[in-house]
Structures are given as structure tokens and as C-alpha cells.
Enzyme design. Structure first.
Site, PDB file in Angstrom:
ATOM      1  N   GLN A   1       6.040 -15.845  12.260  1.00  0.00           N
ATOM      2  CA  GLN A   1       6.077 -14.745  12.513  1.00  0.00           C
ATOM      3  C   GLN A   1       4.604 -14.641  12.972  1.00  0.00           C
ATOM      4  O   GLN A   1       3.993 -13.915  13.350  1.00  0.00           O
ATOM      5  CB  GLN A   1       6.531 -13.062  11.694  1.00  0.00           C
ATOM      6  CG  GLN A   1       5.523 -12.980  11.052  1.00  0.00           C
ATOM      7  CD  GLN A   1       6.338 -11.600  10.505  1.00  0.00           C
ATOM      8  OE1 GLN A   1       7.690 -11.377   9.730  1.00  0.00           O
ATOM      9  NE2 GLN A   1       6.120 -10.220  10.608  1.00  0.00           N
TER      10      GLN A   1
ATOM     11  N   HIS B   1       3.603   1.521   2.485  1.00  0.00           N
ATOM     12  CA  HIS B   1       5.480   1.292   1.812  1.00  0.00           C
ATOM     13  C   HIS B   1       5.361   1.720   0.736  1.00  0.00           C
ATOM     14  O   HIS B   1       7.026   2.156   1.181  1.00  0.00           O
ATOM     15  CB  HIS B   1       5.224  -0.736   1.429  1.00  0.00           C
ATOM     16  CG  HIS B   1       4.009  -1.555   1.975  1.00  0.00           C
ATOM     17  ND1 HIS B   1       2.872  -1.772   1.682  1.00  0.00           N
ATOM     18  CD2 HIS B   1       4.876  -2.079   3.255  1.00  0.00           C
ATOM     19  CE1 HIS B   1       2.948  -3.230   2.634  1.00  0.00           C
ATOM     20  NE2 HIS B   1       4.022  -3.286   3.735  1.00  0.00           N
TER      21      HIS B   1
ATOM     22  N   ASP C   1       4.730  -0.414  13.053  1.00  0.00           N
ATOM     23  CA  ASP C   1       5.467  -1.693  13.950  1.00  0.00           C
ATOM     24  C   ASP C   1       5.942  -0.847  14.601  1.00  0.00           C
ATOM     25  O   ASP C   1       7.271  -1.117  14.080  1.00  0.00           O
ATOM     26  CB  ASP C   1       4.972  -2.468  13.025  1.00  0.00           C
ATOM     27  CG  ASP C   1       4.084  -3.083  12.173  1.00  0.00           C
ATOM     28  OD1 ASP C   1       3.471  -3.857  12.978  1.00  0.00           O
ATOM     29  OD2 ASP C   1       4.546  -2.698  11.053  1.00  0.00           O
TER      30      ASP C   1
ATOM     31  N   SER D   1      -2.012  -0.902   6.431  1.00  0.00           N
ATOM     32  CA  SER D   1      -1.901  -1.152   6.466  1.00  0.00           C
ATOM     33  C   SER D   1      -2.698  -2.515   5.770  1.00  0.00           C
ATOM     34  O   SER D   1      -3.263  -2.479   5.437  1.00  0.00           O
ATOM     35  CB  SER D   1      -2.609  -2.423   8.498  1.00  0.00           C
ATOM     36  OG  SER D   1      -2.841  -3.596   8.301  1.00  0.00           O
TER      37      SER D   1
ATOM     38  N   GLY E   1       8.216   1.124   8.862  1.00  0.00           N
ATOM     39  CA  GLY E   1       6.844   2.248   8.818  1.00  0.00           C
ATOM     40  C   GLY E   1       7.024   1.677  10.585  1.00  0.00           C
ATOM     41  O   GLY E   1       6.815   0.768  11.263  1.00  0.00           O
TER      42      GLY E   1
ATOM     43  N   HIS F   1       1.010  -1.089   0.284  1.00  0.00           N
ATOM     44  CA  HIS F   1      -0.071  -0.128  -0.407  1.00  0.00           C
ATOM     45  C   HIS F   1       0.713   1.019   0.033  1.00  0.00           C
ATOM     46  O   HIS F   1       2.065   0.985  -0.421  1.00  0.00           O
ATOM     47  CB  HIS F   1      -1.210  -0.126   1.102  1.00  0.00           C
ATOM     48  CG  HIS F   1       0.020  -0.276   2.737  1.00  0.00           C
ATOM     49  ND1 HIS F   1       0.218   0.570   3.036  1.00  0.00           N
ATOM     50  CD2 HIS F   1      -0.219  -1.667   3.094  1.00  0.00           C
ATOM     51  CE1 HIS F   1       1.103  -0.020   4.446  1.00  0.00           C
ATOM     52  NE2 HIS F   1       0.755  -1.068   4.390  1.00  0.00           N
ATOM     53  N   GLN F   2       0.642   2.258  -0.013  1.00  0.00           N
ATOM     54  CA  GLN F   2       0.970   3.738  -0.185  1.00  0.00           C
ATOM     55  C   GLN F   2       1.884   3.766   0.742  1.00  0.00           C
ATOM     56  O   GLN F   2       3.078   4.499   0.931  1.00  0.00           O
ATOM     57  CB  GLN F   2      -0.092   5.163   0.056  1.00  0.00           C
ATOM     58  CG  GLN F   2      -1.011   5.241  -1.285  1.00  0.00           C
ATOM     59  CD  GLN F   2       0.020   5.086  -2.657  1.00  0.00           C
ATOM     60  OE1 GLN F   2       1.004   5.573  -1.779  1.00  0.00           O
ATOM     61  NE2 GLN F   2      -0.611   4.537  -3.475  1.00  0.00           N
TER      62      GLN F   2
HETATM   63  O1  PAF Z   1       6.269  -5.440   9.415  1.00  0.00           O
HETATM   64  C1  PAF Z   1       6.299  -6.543   7.969  1.00  0.00           C
HETATM   65  O2  PAF Z   1       6.376  -6.323   7.127  1.00  0.00           O
HETATM   66  C2  PAF Z   1       7.297  -7.131   8.463  1.00  0.00           C
HETATM   67  O3  PAF Z   1       7.351  -8.090   9.810  1.00  0.00           O
HETATM   68  C3  PAF Z   1       8.703  -7.355   8.108  1.00  0.00           C
HETATM   69  C4  PAF Z   1       9.366  -6.614   9.006  1.00  0.00           C
HETATM   70  C5  PAF Z   1       8.580  -7.958   6.341  1.00  0.00           C
HETATM   71  C6  PAF Z   1       9.333  -9.255   8.475  1.00  0.00           C
HETATM   72  O4  PAF Z   1       8.502  -9.888   7.592  1.00  0.00           O
END
Ligand code: PAF
Length: 282
Positions: free
Chosen positions: A61, A37, A151, A186, A148, A34-35
Site C-alpha cells: 500500500q 488505535h 482514513d 496518526s 478510524g 497511538h490513542q
Molecule cells: O489504516 C491502516 O493502518 C492500514 O491502511 C490498514 C487498514 C491496517 C491496512 O494495512
């Protein structure tokens, strides 16, 4: 834009093009771009000779299989967006390329940062993040890496991991990118219904009000107020709200003029988990 799926291809290409003093900017992502990123890509392009983005939905994760299965996977449109943003290189490996046949995390000690907030609700999440970010840093050897602030806990944990592992990467935090409504961008927003998306503006409204209240009200009164705001909400369930020191990420019960704080929140809209945060020292 070059797209590589294997470490060998990527490293061979780097050998061809990379001079010793070139700065490499790296934007790690799990796709569904998205914008927010794209703003990281823009910042990286301004400060580096090359920008590389990774697209990898990292299984270690995710604490719930259902969350991993439902995570949006949109490789073709992601590549399109990155091409338009003039990203130079994309690394989009398979799970086998990264983990071989051993899909497990390294166990990290992040000096307790991993036990706060997200760490309490998502068992093993930060070991998974640490594992993939360290692996990608070792493959790519970037000069600067962009994350970003949505997080924010992840950002502080990556900084800690870089320091403890003595990696030569500058970790750069970038401001939260928001929809016009205030909703933090997000990849998970793609899973909200129109009604939920519209109503989710309440999250940022609450956070802004928290900042206002923090100059005159006690933290316990503020916490109480936030919980009432969500208590009978027809669409959202509050998972946590806390005001924490930005270095230790520990919840505080009083603000001191010598430290910096952020308010952090996690809410569920049905099965979609949304997080956001705001600086209290504005
Ligand atoms: O923030 C995210 O998209 C993920 O946690 C990352 C940093 C790409 C790691 O998988």
C-alpha cells in the site's frame, strides 16, 4: 495477551477457544500505535467476546519506497500498549507469511472510489489496502472490524470491498481521535518536529472554519480561502482540499440538503504527509 506470527498458530488457537456464537472484534493496524488505535480496541472490547489486533506494515500500500522505509516500526512498545489495553490476541505476521515470495496487490474495482482524493496522489494504494484487509479478514474471520474515520476514504473502500466480495464482516467506522491541539492522531505524527506538530493544529482549525463557512459561502470561495491559508505557510504545503459526497467521494461544487458531505485535506510538513477530514453536515 497471546501474540501469533503465523496463520497456523492463530487458527489452531482460535479452534481451541472460539465457540460458534462468539463475536470477534478485529482492529487492523500497521503498528506505531497511538490513542486513536487504542480507542478502536476499547470499542471492540465493548462489543465482542474477543478482540484481535494485527500489526503489519503492508508493503503493497506504499507508493513510495522512502515512505515505507521511514514508516515507524515500534513492535515492542506496541505490544506493551495492547497488553495494557487488554487486547486478547495480536497477529503480527512477517511479509513472507502474508505474501510468500509474491509481494503484489490484487486489482480491485471499488466502483471509482479508488480514483478520488488519495487515489489520485498515491498510485495503487487502495489495491494494496484492499489486498491486505481482505487477506486478514479471510484469516481471522472477524464479526466486526474497526477503522478510524481519519482514513475516511479507506473506510468506504473497505465497506465496498466487503460488499462486493460478499464477506460476512461488519465494518465499523470510529470517530477521529485528536490531540488537544486538534491534530488528528496518526502514526506519521511521530515523524513531525515539535515545531511542526504544534503548528499542525492549523489543519483542524481550517476544517472547523470550513464547516462554519459552508452554511453561507460557495464551495469555490471556500476552496479559494483554504488555498490562501496554506499558500505562504512556512511549514506546510497543501496537496489537496476538497468537499465530497460521502457515498461517491466525488468532489461537489454545490451542497444539496439530501446528501452528506465531508471536507477532506492532505498537507505535507516537509516529507511527512498528513490527512484529515470533517463532516459538513453537523
Ligand atoms: O489504516 C491502516 O493502518 C492500514 O491502511 C490498514 C487498514 C491496517 C491496512 O494495512
Amino acid at each position: 495477551m497471546k501474540v501469533f506470527k503465523t496463520k497456523t498458530e492463530l487458527k489452531t488457537y482460535f479452534k481451541e477457544i472460539r465457540s460458534e456464537n462468539d463475536k470477534i472484534g478485529f482492529v487492523p493496524t500497521m503498528g506505531a500505535l497511538h490513542q486513536g488505535h487504542l480507542s478502536l480496541i476499547k470499542q471492540s472490547k465493548e462489543n465482542n467476546h474477543f478482540t484481535i489486533a494485527s500489526i503489519f506494515v503492508n508493503p503493497t500500500q506504499f507508493d513510495k519506497k522512502e515512505d515505507l522505509d521511514n514508516y515507524p516500526k515500534t513492535l515492542e512498545s506496541d505490544l506493551d500498549l495492547l497488553e495494557k489495553a487488554a487486547c486478547d490476541i495480536v497477529f503480527a505476521p512477517s511479509i513472507e507469511e502474508i505474501y510468500h515470495d509474491n509481494i503484489v496487490s490484487i486489482h480491485f474495482d471499488f466502483d471509482g472510489l479508488e480514483n478520488e482524493m488519495e487515489g489520485k496522489y498515491r498510485a495503487g494504494h487502495f489495491n494494496g489496502v484492499g489486498t491486505i484487509v481482505k487477506t486478514l479478514f479471510e484469516i481471522i474471520a472477524p464479526t466486526n472490524a474497526y477503522f478510524g474515520e481519519k482514513d475516511f476514504q479507506q473506510l468506504q473502500i473497505v465497506r465496498k470491498m466487503v460488499k462486493k466480495s460478499k464477506l460476512n464482516v461488519s465494518v465499523i467506522g470510529c470517530p477521529i481521535y485528536r490531540e488537544e491541539s486538534g491534530l488528528a492522531m496518526s502514526s506519521r505524527n511521530k515523524r513531525l518536529s515539535e515545531k511542526e506538530k504544534k503548528a499542525a493544529s492549523i489543519i483542524y482549525k481550517v476544517l472547523k472554519k470550513v464547516v462554519e463557512k459552508s452554511s453561507s459561502e460557495t464551495i469555490s470561495d471556500i476552496e479559494q480561502w483554504v488555498s490562501v491559508e496554506f499558500k505562504n505557510h512556512p511549514l506546510f504545503d497543501l496537496e489537496y482540499f476538497t468537499i465530497a459526497d460521502i457515498e461517491t467521494l466525488k468532489t461537489v461544487s454545490k451542497l444539496s440538503p439530501n446528501s452528506q458531505y465531508r471536507a477532506f485535506i492532505a498537507v505535507y510538513a516537509n516529507t511527512v504527509r498528513l490527512i484529515d477530514n470533517i463532516s459538513i453536515n453537523t
